[in-house]
Design a protein around this motif. Sequence first.
Motif: not given
Ligand SMILES: [Zn+2]
Length: 329
Positions: A229-231, A88-91, A225-227, A266-268
């Motif tokens: 600020t999701h930048t 899963f991404d984002d939280g 982790a996924h940063t 992020p975005y990936g």
């Molecule tokens: Zn994301």
Amino acid sequence: MTEIAGNILGSARKLVCTPVNRLINSIDPPVIVLVYHRITTLLSDPEMLAVSPDNFRTQMQYLKDMFPIVRFEEDWAKTAKPAVCVTFDDGYADNALEALPILEEAGVPATFFVSTGTIGTRSEFWWHELERIILNGQSLPPRITLDVGRLKRTWATGSVSLRQEYFREAVQLMTNADTLSRNDLLNQIRATAGINAESAGDTHRTMSIEELRRLASSRWATIGAHTVTHTQLSTLTTGAQRAELETSKRELENWLGRETKVFSYPYGRRCHYTQESIALCREVGFSKAAANFPGQAHRWTDPYQIPRHLVRNWPLEIFTEKLRGFWTR
Ligand SMILES: [Zn+2]
């Protein structure tokens, strides 16, 4: 590229890639990594991020019945059969509230990559704010002009399709912006609707620290982790990239009292991170990183660019059909 040229290229690629990947799979059984974002039911979901709890339950039961399921952070070198991995991404809060009970019931492990900046703040990601301002009936001036870098860009907002076009292009601009420019664009977009600051609803909120802890305490969940600020990492300087990686890792470790070993970009897509991002992932202590383009993970796959297949809100018959394609696409 025209649509016809795109289709021809797509078919040609399929003609070459499918048999080659089938052959490769027979030499080395692959891991197929799936990526989800939200498990909930939404009235409006223009980014198609949500899978309904019913569809998710059926998907998980099917995976459990059909395949070995591995955890993202595990060493997959000894995987003797083709296997599946759930991420899963984002939280989002629904990861803890709606996805976790289904995973526990089905006995399927999953790794949750969390952007720490919104955790515990009840705030939303910027794309939901854009959705509310641009698509959900907010009154807007008939024409909107934004400063985009040194340029001025103008959009008309007089019909549903014009607003959708404005939304799509604004999402694209903000995805490709660094953190400062993105916040500047968001403030301009708020101002056009007469809004001064974020006005979050409850539908799209991310997890509280308590919810994150509850999720992390399940034996079926791992947190990555996924940063902060999701930048998009490729828009940032080396120092800013390092800060995004280190800070998100450290914040998760402080909240959860255990090491955070894995990461997702992020975005990936390949254009959303650089060779430098990969080197930094290794340097700050992540052992694996997930990307967001289709493919199979083999023994020789770069552990810092693991491909993943995005799952939509598919009923079982479409999910099984898509999954068949994932083994060779
Ligand atoms: Zn994301």
